[in-house]
Design an enzyme around this catalytic site. Sequence first.
Site, PDB file in Angstrom:
ATOM      1  N   VAL A 247       2.570   4.229  -2.631  1.00  0.00           N
ATOM      2  CA  VAL A 247       1.847   5.199  -3.474  1.00  0.00           C
ATOM      3  C   VAL A 247       0.910   4.536  -4.493  1.00  0.00           C
ATOM      4  CG1 VAL A 247       2.159   7.065  -5.129  1.00  0.00           C
ATOM      5  CG2 VAL A 247       3.723   6.860  -3.198  1.00  0.00           C
ATOM      6  N   MET A 248       1.458   3.613  -5.290  1.00  0.00           N
ATOM      7  CA  MET A 248       0.657   3.030  -6.377  1.00  0.00           C
ATOM      8  C   MET A 248      -0.413   2.078  -5.828  1.00  0.00           C
ATOM      9  SD  MET A 248       1.491   4.284  -9.289  1.00  0.00           S
ATOM     10  CE  MET A 248       1.032   3.145 -10.591  1.00  0.00           C
ATOM     11  N   GLY A 249      -0.033   1.256  -4.874  1.00  0.00           N
ATOM     12  CA  GLY A 249      -0.974   0.271  -4.329  1.00  0.00           C
ATOM     13  C   GLY A 249      -2.162   0.935  -3.677  1.00  0.00           C
TER      14      GLY A 249
ATOM     15  N   SER B 105       0.002   2.151 -16.069  1.00  0.00           N
ATOM     16  CA  SER B 105       0.693   3.398 -16.405  1.00  0.00           C
ATOM     17  C   SER B 105      -0.103   4.609 -15.968  1.00  0.00           C
ATOM     18  CB  SER B 105       0.911   3.485 -17.916  1.00  0.00           C
ATOM     19  OG  SER B 105       1.498   4.722 -18.231  1.00  0.00           O
TER      20      SER B 105
ATOM     21  N   LEU C  84       0.823  -1.219   0.000  1.00  0.00           N
ATOM     22  CA  LEU C  84       0.000   0.000   0.000  1.00  0.00           C
ATOM     23  C   LEU C  84       0.853   1.264   0.000  1.00  0.00           C
ATOM     24  CD1 LEU C  84      -2.728  -1.199   2.538  1.00  0.00           C
ATOM     25  CD2 LEU C  84      -2.848  -1.200   0.027  1.00  0.00           C
TER      26      LEU C  84
ATOM     27  N   ASN D 155      -0.643  -4.684   4.029  1.00  0.00           N
ATOM     28  CA  ASN D 155       0.721  -4.228   3.788  1.00  0.00           C
ATOM     29  C   ASN D 155       1.639  -4.908   4.801  1.00  0.00           C
ATOM     30  OD1 ASN D 155       2.310  -2.102   2.202  1.00  0.00           O
ATOM     31  ND2 ASN D 155       2.976  -1.701   4.314  1.00  0.00           N
TER      32      ASN D 155
ATOM     33  N   LYS E  34       4.083  -2.557 -21.572  1.00  0.00           N
ATOM     34  CA  LYS E  34       4.308  -1.438 -20.634  1.00  0.00           C
ATOM     35  C   LYS E  34       5.763  -0.958 -20.744  1.00  0.00           C
ATOM     36  CE  LYS E  34       4.147   1.550 -17.435  1.00  0.00           C
ATOM     37  NZ  LYS E  34       4.662   1.358 -16.100  1.00  0.00           N
TER      38      LYS E  34
ATOM     39  N   GLU F 223       8.096   6.642 -24.317  1.00  0.00           N
ATOM     40  CA  GLU F 223       8.038   7.842 -23.462  1.00  0.00           C
ATOM     41  C   GLU F 223       9.418   8.517 -23.403  1.00  0.00           C
ATOM     42  OE1 GLU F 223       6.238   6.987 -19.608  1.00  0.00           O
ATOM     43  OE2 GLU F 223       7.806   8.171 -18.659  1.00  0.00           O
TER      44      GLU F 223
ATOM     45  N   HIS G 160       6.084   0.980 -23.883  1.00  0.00           N
ATOM     46  CA  HIS G 160       5.437   2.275 -23.626  1.00  0.00           C
ATOM     47  C   HIS G 160       6.437   3.228 -22.983  1.00  0.00           C
ATOM     48  CE1 HIS G 160       3.750   4.989 -20.621  1.00  0.00           C
ATOM     49  NE2 HIS G 160       2.725   5.165 -21.419  1.00  0.00           N
ATOM     50  N   ASN G 161       7.142   2.747 -21.965  1.00  0.00           N
ATOM     51  CA  ASN G 161       8.108   3.613 -21.282  1.00  0.00           C
ATOM     52  C   ASN G 161       9.276   3.977 -22.201  1.00  0.00           C
ATOM     53  OD1 ASN G 161       6.405   3.020 -19.173  1.00  0.00           O
ATOM     54  ND2 ASN G 161       8.020   2.806 -17.679  1.00  0.00           N
TER      55      ASN G 161
HETATM   56  P1  ATR Z   1       5.527   2.772  -4.948  1.00  0.00           P
HETATM   57  O1  ATR Z   1       6.321   2.878  -6.208  1.00  0.00           O
HETATM   58  O2  ATR Z   1       4.075   2.538  -5.181  1.00  0.00           O
HETATM   59  O3  ATR Z   1       5.774   3.882  -3.962  1.00  0.00           O
HETATM   60  P2  ATR Z   1       7.252   0.512  -4.303  1.00  0.00           P
HETATM   61  O4  ATR Z   1       8.462   1.223  -3.834  1.00  0.00           O
HETATM   62  O5  ATR Z   1       7.245  -0.131  -5.641  1.00  0.00           O
HETATM   63  O6  ATR Z   1       5.987   1.446  -4.155  1.00  0.00           O
HETATM   64  O7  ATR Z   1       6.868  -0.616  -3.235  1.00  0.00           O
HETATM   65  C1  ATR Z   1       6.808  -0.362  -1.863  1.00  0.00           C
HETATM   66  C2  ATR Z   1       5.863  -1.381  -1.251  1.00  0.00           C
HETATM   67  O8  ATR Z   1       6.457  -2.683  -1.362  1.00  0.00           O
HETATM   68  C3  ATR Z   1       5.596  -1.149   0.214  1.00  0.00           C
HETATM   69  O9  ATR Z   1       4.250  -1.426   0.445  1.00  0.00           O
HETATM   70  C4  ATR Z   1       6.489  -2.173   0.898  1.00  0.00           C
HETATM   71  O10 ATR Z   1       6.047  -2.611   2.154  1.00  0.00           O
HETATM   72  P3  ATR Z   1       6.468  -1.827   3.500  1.00  0.00           P
HETATM   73  O11 ATR Z   1       5.498  -0.693   3.634  1.00  0.00           O
HETATM   74  O12 ATR Z   1       6.316  -2.822   4.569  1.00  0.00           O
HETATM   75  O13 ATR Z   1       7.872  -1.363   3.314  1.00  0.00           O
HETATM   76  C5  ATR Z   1       6.379  -3.304  -0.080  1.00  0.00           C
HETATM   77  N1  ATR Z   1       7.455  -4.279   0.050  1.00  0.00           N
HETATM   78  C6  ATR Z   1       8.732  -4.118  -0.288  1.00  0.00           C
HETATM   79  N2  ATR Z   1       9.440  -5.240  -0.056  1.00  0.00           N
HETATM   80  C7  ATR Z   1       8.580  -6.138   0.457  1.00  0.00           C
HETATM   81  C8  ATR Z   1       8.673  -7.508   0.874  1.00  0.00           C
HETATM   82  N3  ATR Z   1       9.845  -8.178   0.817  1.00  0.00           N
HETATM   83  N4  ATR Z   1       7.568  -8.109   1.355  1.00  0.00           N
HETATM   84  C9  ATR Z   1       6.403  -7.444   1.405  1.00  0.00           C
HETATM   85  N5  ATR Z   1       6.229  -6.167   1.009  1.00  0.00           N
HETATM   86  C10 ATR Z   1       7.292  -5.528   0.529  1.00  0.00           C
END
Ligand code: ATR
Length: 479
Positions: free
Chosen positions: A14-16, A130, A12, A34, A184, A191, A187-188
């Site tokens: 930013v993207m999640g 995206s 959870l 999370n 995807k 971009e 696409h990048n």
């Molecule tokens: P975004 O780009 O959306 O900001 P990201 O950096 O791709 O996100 O991913 C971060 C997410 O991956 C976080 O939810 C992180 O969990 P934590 O809040 O506990 O740090 C999760 N994440 C990273 N490694 C993980 C792992 N080994 N097991 C479970 N979740 C993990």
Amino acid sequence: MNASAHIGVTGLAVMGRSLARNFARHGYTVAVHNRTPSRTRSLMEEFGHEGTFVPAETAQELVAALQRPRRLMIMVQAGAATDAVIDEFAPLLDDGDMIIDGGNAHFADTRRREADLRERGIHFVGAGVSGGEEGALHGPSIMVGGSKESYAVLGPMFETISAQVDGQACSTRIGSDGAGHFVKMVHNGIEYADMQLIAEAYDLLRQVAGYGPAEIGEIFRAWNKGRLESYLVEITAEVLSHTDPGTGKPFVDVVADTAGQKGTGRWTVQTALDLASPVTAVAQATFARAASGQASLRAAYRPLPGGVRIPMSRSEAERFTSQVEQALYASKVIAYDQGLKMIQDAALTYGWDIDLAAVAGIWRGGCIIRAAFLDRIRTAYAAEPRLVSLLAEPGFAKEITAVQVPWREVVAASVRRGVPTPAFAAALSYYDTLRADRLPAALLQGQRDYFGAHSYRRTDRQGAFHTHWGHPDRSETEV
Ligand code: ATR
């Protein structure tokens, strides 16, 4: 726990969290989880009122909250984190359940995971999402890989939360296993090329035509009303018009001129080399970012002489601006054409049945390269799915024919003035390479035969031949 959730989201950041909110805002019950529970709690506190969320503290709780077949979306970092999360959840799932990886995975990893999970009866769906945070929350473009059965269940959900253009959803099933993440990635790559071309156009308008950033912002604003209409051109106008509040200088003049990258451009180029797909504009854009970061190399080159600088009159600058618009358009068509051809090449290699009209269709909204001319690209492939190039379509061919002189004049001017235009020049060179009657590749074959006896084929006879370069008579034998 009551198995009421339509979908679960784990990860959870930013993207999640944006995607989870998007599902919930569209009426879906979303189970959220999370690794670090504080993120789940903060989502509930800040946005719990937006829809029906089911917070889960553990993997078991999350799985127990899901309706069957279970749909579990993983939104964690690509690479080892994704594997770790799959390893944690897969044993808790049953036959026919679905794991969706909505992260930026490398398509080869997606192929591996899909094959592995398929053996265990689980559908693995690599979905390229995206549009960044805004897109994830308000409507992304979703490029979905995986089985047809899984898209039959997931498609309606994705199509509900995706961007919509002219009543059409910007989500589609691209093909099996890694096809979604592959598209995807390309696409990048496109971009990168598009951004570099726009940046070069700005540089030309500044250094050759002599306009200031705000004036160039106005020029881009005007271009955005024509065939160049796109998100990237729109934001370029905004960035160029922005004044740094602290110094009062144009914002673009206070930003360090070294460009970053997260690696998807690099993946596109690396993969293109494996597929022998000549995505030269993407490659130049990626290398341009790399070159911008070579501080000591730039310091060594900086004192060296460049081209001539001749100030332009107002009418000359106006004429040049129109030429740059035409050169930018032509180069953009080439960059998109290169990317689409790379997708066709990959489809052949990996056995994907990819509908390029659908790809262009879902790129019209939600994603960074959304642009008005993608609708024409979509129409071109819808009319002729086997189109080998956009330039084989009469409309695009006519446009490219019409801009020949300005396109060449802009590249020539950049060379004369010493303004770097790696992407413009690569696009034009690609065009000239492919339209050439004869390429100097014939000479290369002679060289290869000379030093390595690699042999060559002839234009007038079947077979492979070798010339005995070391012999005085230089006789030829068939090999
Ligand atoms: P975004 O780009 O959306 O900001 P990201 O950096 O791709 O996100 O991913 C971060 C997410 O991956 C976080 O939810 C992180 O969990 P934590 O809040 O506990 O740090 C999760 N994440 C990273 N490694 C993980 C792992 N080994 N097991 C479970 N979740 C993990």
